[in-house]
Design a protein around this motif. Structure first.
Motif, PDB file in Angstrom:
ATOM      1  N   LYS A 204       0.817  -1.208   0.000  1.00 33.55           N
ATOM      2  CA  LYS A 204       0.000   0.000   0.000  1.00 33.55           C
ATOM      3  C   LYS A 204       0.859   1.269   0.000  1.00 33.55           C
ATOM      4  O   LYS A 204       0.453   2.300  -0.532  1.00 33.55           O
ATOM      5  N   LEU A 205       2.044   1.174   0.614  1.00 32.82           N
ATOM      6  CA  LEU A 205       2.921   2.340   0.722  1.00 32.82           C
ATOM      7  C   LEU A 205       3.963   2.402  -0.386  1.00 32.82           C
ATOM      8  O   LEU A 205       4.668   3.406  -0.527  1.00 32.82           O
ATOM      9  N   LYS A 206       4.055   1.351  -1.178  1.00 27.26           N
ATOM     10  CA  LYS A 206       5.128   1.251  -2.160  1.00 27.26           C
ATOM     11  C   LYS A 206       4.987   2.315  -3.249  1.00 27.26           C
ATOM     12  O   LYS A 206       3.895   2.606  -3.722  1.00 27.26           O
ATOM     13  N   ILE A 207       6.124   2.865  -3.638  1.00 25.05           N
ATOM     14  CA  ILE A 207       6.178   3.806  -4.762  1.00 25.05           C
ATOM     15  C   ILE A 207       6.928   3.104  -5.892  1.00 25.05           C
ATOM     16  O   ILE A 207       8.077   2.680  -5.704  1.00 25.05           O
ATOM     17  N   ILE A 208       6.292   2.953  -7.027  1.00 25.20           N
ATOM     18  CA  ILE A 208       6.912   2.239  -8.139  1.00 25.20           C
ATOM     19  C   ILE A 208       7.066   3.165  -9.339  1.00 25.20           C
ATOM     20  O   ILE A 208       6.374   4.180  -9.449  1.00 25.20           O
ATOM     21  N   VAL A 209       7.989   2.793 -10.208  1.00 23.68           N
ATOM     22  CA  VAL A 209       8.173   3.571 -11.427  1.00 23.68           C
ATOM     23  C   VAL A 209       7.488   2.856 -12.586  1.00 23.68           C
ATOM     24  O   VAL A 209       7.298   1.643 -12.564  1.00 23.68           O
ATOM     25  N   ASP A 210       7.121   3.632 -13.574  1.00 24.19           N
ATOM     26  CA  ASP A 210       6.542   3.093 -14.794  1.00 24.19           C
ATOM     27  C   ASP A 210       7.663   2.991 -15.826  1.00 24.19           C
ATOM     28  O   ASP A 210       8.174   4.000 -16.313  1.00 24.19           O
ATOM     29  N   THR A 211       8.077   1.769 -16.141  1.00 25.82           N
ATOM     30  CA  THR A 211       9.141   1.580 -17.133  1.00 25.82           C
ATOM     31  C   THR A 211       8.519   1.746 -18.518  1.00 25.82           C
ATOM     32  O   THR A 211       8.104   0.786 -19.150  1.00 25.82           O
ATOM     33  N   ASN A 212       8.498   2.983 -18.966  1.00 31.24           N
ATOM     34  CA  ASN A 212       7.673   3.331 -20.125  1.00 31.24           C
ATOM     35  C   ASN A 212       8.429   3.463 -21.436  1.00 31.24           C
ATOM     36  O   ASN A 212       7.901   4.003 -22.413  1.00 31.24           O
ATOM     37  N   LYS A 213       9.684   2.992 -21.475  1.00 38.38           N
ATOM     38  CA  LYS A 213      10.375   2.980 -22.758  1.00 38.38           C
ATOM     39  C   LYS A 213       9.881   1.767 -23.541  1.00 38.38           C
ATOM     40  O   LYS A 213      10.273   0.627 -23.263  1.00 38.38           O
ATOM     41  N   ASP A 309      21.168   1.543 -22.480  1.00 41.47           N
ATOM     42  CA  ASP A 309      19.978   1.780 -23.288  1.00 41.47           C
ATOM     43  C   ASP A 309      19.135   0.504 -23.380  1.00 41.47           C
ATOM     44  O   ASP A 309      17.902   0.546 -23.236  1.00 41.47           O
ATOM     45  N   THR A 310      19.791  -0.614 -23.592  1.00 44.23           N
ATOM     46  CA  THR A 310      19.074  -1.903 -23.668  1.00 44.23           C
ATOM     47  C   THR A 310      18.364  -2.203 -22.361  1.00 44.23           C
ATOM     48  O   THR A 310      17.219  -2.690 -22.348  1.00 44.23           O
ATOM     49  N   LEU A 311      19.019  -1.892 -21.243  1.00 46.37           N
ATOM     50  CA  LEU A 311      18.445  -2.180 -19.931  1.00 46.37           C
ATOM     51  C   LEU A 311      17.450  -1.126 -19.477  1.00 46.37           C
ATOM     52  O   LEU A 311      16.907  -1.231 -18.380  1.00 46.37           O
ATOM     53  N   SER A 312      17.187  -0.138 -20.327  1.00 49.15           N
ATOM     54  CA  SER A 312      16.229   0.908 -19.982  1.00 49.15           C
ATOM     55  C   SER A 312      14.828   0.630 -20.505  1.00 49.15           C
ATOM     56  O   SER A 312      13.901   1.398 -20.220  1.00 49.15           O
ATOM     57  N   TYR A 313      14.676  -0.443 -21.271  1.00 50.66           N
ATOM     58  CA  TYR A 313      13.357  -0.731 -21.829  1.00 50.66           C
ATOM     59  C   TYR A 313      12.387  -1.178 -20.748  1.00 50.66           C
ATOM     60  O   TYR A 313      12.785  -1.487 -19.611  1.00 50.66           O
ATOM     61  N   GLU A 314      11.135  -1.253 -21.130  1.00 54.61           N
ATOM     62  CA  GLU A 314      10.103  -1.647 -20.175  1.00 54.61           C
ATOM     63  C   GLU A 314      10.387  -3.037 -19.607  1.00 54.61           C
ATOM     64  O   GLU A 314      11.100  -3.851 -20.207  1.00 54.61           O
ATOM     65  N   THR A 315       9.814  -3.285 -18.458  1.00 57.11           N
ATOM     66  CA  THR A 315      10.140  -4.486 -17.689  1.00 57.11           C
ATOM     67  C   THR A 315       9.849  -5.773 -18.454  1.00 57.11           C
ATOM     68  O   THR A 315      10.535  -6.782 -18.254  1.00 57.11           O
ATOM     69  N   ASP A 316       8.875  -5.779 -19.346  1.00 60.00           N
ATOM     70  CA  ASP A 316       8.574  -6.997 -20.107  1.00 60.00           C
ATOM     71  C   ASP A 316       9.794  -7.481 -20.874  1.00 60.00           C
ATOM     72  O   ASP A 316      10.088  -8.679 -20.905  1.00 60.00           O
ATOM     73  N   LEU A 317      10.514  -6.564 -21.490  1.00 60.91           N
ATOM     74  CA  LEU A 317      11.709  -6.954 -22.235  1.00 60.91           C
ATOM     75  C   LEU A 317      12.806  -7.429 -21.287  1.00 60.91           C
ATOM     76  O   LEU A 317      13.480  -8.434 -21.555  1.00 60.91           O
ATOM     77  N   ILE A 318      12.992  -6.723 -20.180  1.00 57.46           N
ATOM     78  CA  ILE A 318      14.027  -7.107 -19.215  1.00 57.46           C
ATOM     79  C   ILE A 318      13.762  -8.516 -18.682  1.00 57.46           C
ATOM     80  O   ILE A 318      14.671  -9.355 -18.609  1.00 57.46           O
ATOM     81  N   GLU A 319      12.521  -8.780 -18.330  1.00 60.92           N
ATOM     82  CA  GLU A 319      12.190 -10.098 -17.781  1.00 60.92           C
ATOM     83  C   GLU A 319      12.310 -11.190 -18.835  1.00 60.92           C
ATOM     84  O   GLU A 319      12.730 -12.315 -18.528  1.00 60.92           O
ATOM     85  N   PHE A 320      11.947 -10.884 -20.080  1.00 55.09           N
ATOM     86  CA  PHE A 320      12.008 -11.906 -21.124  1.00 55.09           C
ATOM     87  C   PHE A 320      13.439 -12.334 -21.401  1.00 55.09           C
ATOM     88  O   PHE A 320      13.740 -13.525 -21.488  1.00 55.09           O
TER      89      PHE A 320
END
Length: 536
Positions: A204-213, A309-320
């Motif tokens: 409930k208190l967590k602040i998250i970022v939107d990996t929007n690249k 730059d590669t590691l800046s993409y949205e989390t879906d790519l990082i996790e894949f």
């Protein structure tokens, strides 16, 4: 049993000979022989003869409280709880010093959370020797039952340190005893439940970022043409790679080799859709990881912008592409490229919209530079001060504040002993920017941080050859590990005293136990140390 600040000492003797009190309770050889059968029959709720049989034996052996205890158990097994309680009260009226009668009654009040009554029955010390000061010898079943109850009591009153101390003793005394199994199950159940509640509150208190690249949408299906055909070996669907291939690749001309490895990283982005659609479930492609490891081994500083730059993409790519590699071993890539690029990496930590665990791996690498004497403490303080101050100046709307990441960064700072940064950390805590479930509260940090780094947090730096030989094999083995589930235990039934046939008397050596491991990971799964988590 005597409590000390760092240990528990058992000052009485423990025996496995269940007949050592037979004379006191008027149990002759004929009754002793029957005890094992009576023990099991009392637990059988479908046995319609056991109550009458026990009643007859109680008339014959009025001094034996164990028979009345079995009768109470028999009524409980049939679901007649009121009668079970009545029998137990009878036991205590006629045998006020009978331990199992006390434990049964104490369970009754514990279920009602009447802790004052529990303490009146069992003693505030929860110490079997204090309860029976005149005795120096106890049966192992008495001790396990007492400790099991004490653990349950301390869990109920949320004194987890006292519960953990007694559980450690119980596990050493009788690791396979049902009382031990039950106590472990209760402890684990409590810790998991508490962990779930805490994680819910933290969420409930967590602040998250939107990996929007966003991942580029394209129809690229054709692989790159490399300067060196051997690079295609990196695309084989396996985490392993032959040492001879690594040597062959690293022996290639540096300029064209770096260009090929960078082309592999670009390919991971350009053909993401292609591989995503192509991959069957549970398939994992390793070629981008191979490229990262080899570029790091080459210490290709010029490749760092592309890597970031590669590691800046949205989390879906990082996790894949990187999945568990991000949390386990990405730090090693950053570590090898960090010494000449601290300013670049500092800016990356302060870049909005980047995956939490990518940045956390970078922070780990920076901290490890001090352990491996790649930077001075002054350099590290300067680096982290600018990073933390950057976060203090940001707002929640900047898509930079990441409470989990700040928890990880502060953990790295604690481990490296940078006490100079405490005032800046305090600002972040006051703003509510830090996930305390990861690093603890600010007060925890004041209690924990030292002015020098802690050698136990130093990580081993592997060459790429060592990595493929050892690290990936261990990583895969860990990934495939399965959990062991503990069976449930019904704590509402009366305590069952065992009385097998007479054995040769055996004295159990008194135990001196070290205190529970406060610095071990908490079993609730929070990721925190036990002393910062459910022991509180």
């Amino acid at each position: 049993m005597k409590l000390k600040s760092e240990q528990i000492e058992i000052t009485y003797e423990i025996t496995s000979d269940s007949s050592f009190q037979d004379e006191k309770y008027g149990i002759d050889k004929a009754l002793s022989i029957q005890m094992a059968d009576l023990y099991y029959q009392a637990q059988d709720g479908k046995n319609n003869k056991i109550i009458a049989k026990l009643t007859e034996l109680i008339i014959e052996y009025p001094k034996a409280p164990i028979l009345k205890n079995y009768l109470s158990i028999a009524y409980n097994a049939k679901g007649i709880l009121s009668k079970s309680i009545e029998i137990n009260n009878w036991i205590l009226a006629e045998h006020p010093d009978y331990l199992f009668g006390k434990i049964n009654l104490a369970h009754h009040y514990l279920d009602k959370s009447d802790f004052k009554k529990v303490e009146e029955i069992m003693g505030k010390e929860m110490d079997i020797k204090a309860l029976f000061p005149e005795r120096n010898l106890f049966h192992v079943g008495e001790v396990t039952s007492f400790l099991s109850f004490a653990i349950n009591y301390f869990i109920k009153i949320k004194d987890m340190e006292a519960a953990a101390i007694r559980l450690q003793i119980l596990e050493q005394l009788a690791p396979n005893h049902p009382d031990t199994t039950a106590a472990i199950a209760r402890m684990m159940g409590y810790l998991l439940e508490k962990g779930a509640r805490r994680l819910d509150e933290e969420q409930k208190l967590k602040i998250i970022v939107d990996t929007n690249k966003l991942i580029p949408e394209n129809d690229v299906k054709i692989p790159p043409v490399f300067n060196h055909p051997v690079i295609n070996e990196l695309y084989k669907d396996a985490h392993e790679i032959n040492q001879s291939i690594i040597k062959e690749i690293l022996a290639l001309p540096r300029e064209t080799l770096v260009a090929d490895l960078e082309a592999v990283l670009n390919d991971a982005v350009n053909r993401y859709d292609y591989f995503y659609d192509k991959s069957p479930e549970d398939t994992f492609f390793y070629f981008p990881i191979h490229a990262l490891l080899l570029l790091a081994e080459l210490k290709s500083d010029s490749s760092l912008p592309l890597i970031l730059d590669t590691l800046s993409y949205e989390t879906d790519l990082i996790e894949f592409w990187f999945d568990g590699f991000t949390t386990e071993d990405l730090w090693l890539v950053f570590f090898k490229l960090a010494p000449n690029n601290l300013d670049t990496l500092k800016r990356f930590l302060l870049k909005p919209a980047v995956d939490t665990y990518v940045k956390a791996a970078l922070s780990t690498a920076i901290a490890q530079l001090l352990f491996h004497k790649q930077v001075t403490k002054e350099q590290l303080v300067h680096f982290y001060r600018e990073v933390l101050e950057g976060f203090t100046k940001a707002s929640k709307n900047d898509n930079l504040i990441d409470s989990d990441l700040l928890g990880f960064i502060i953990t790295d700072i604690i481990e490296t002993g940078l006490v100079e940064l405490l005032p800046t950390m305090k600002v972040l805590f006051k703003k509510g920017y830090v996930n305390e479930g990861i690093c603890g509260s600010y007060q925890d940090i004041l209690d924990e941080v030292a002015s020098v780094y802690k050698p136990e947090f130093k990580k081993e730096v592997f060459t790429v050859f060592q990595y493929y030989d050892d690290v990936i094999a261990a990583w895969v083995k860990e990934y495939e590990r399965t959990e062991i589930l503990r069976r449930k235990y019904n704590t509402e039934a009366p305590t069952l005293e065992t009385h097998p046939q007479k054995q040769q008397e055996e004295k159990v050596t008194p135990i001196i136990s070290n205190k529970v491991g406060r610095n071990d990971p908490c079993p609730c799964g929070s990721g925190k140390k036990y002393k910062k988590c459910c022991i509180e």
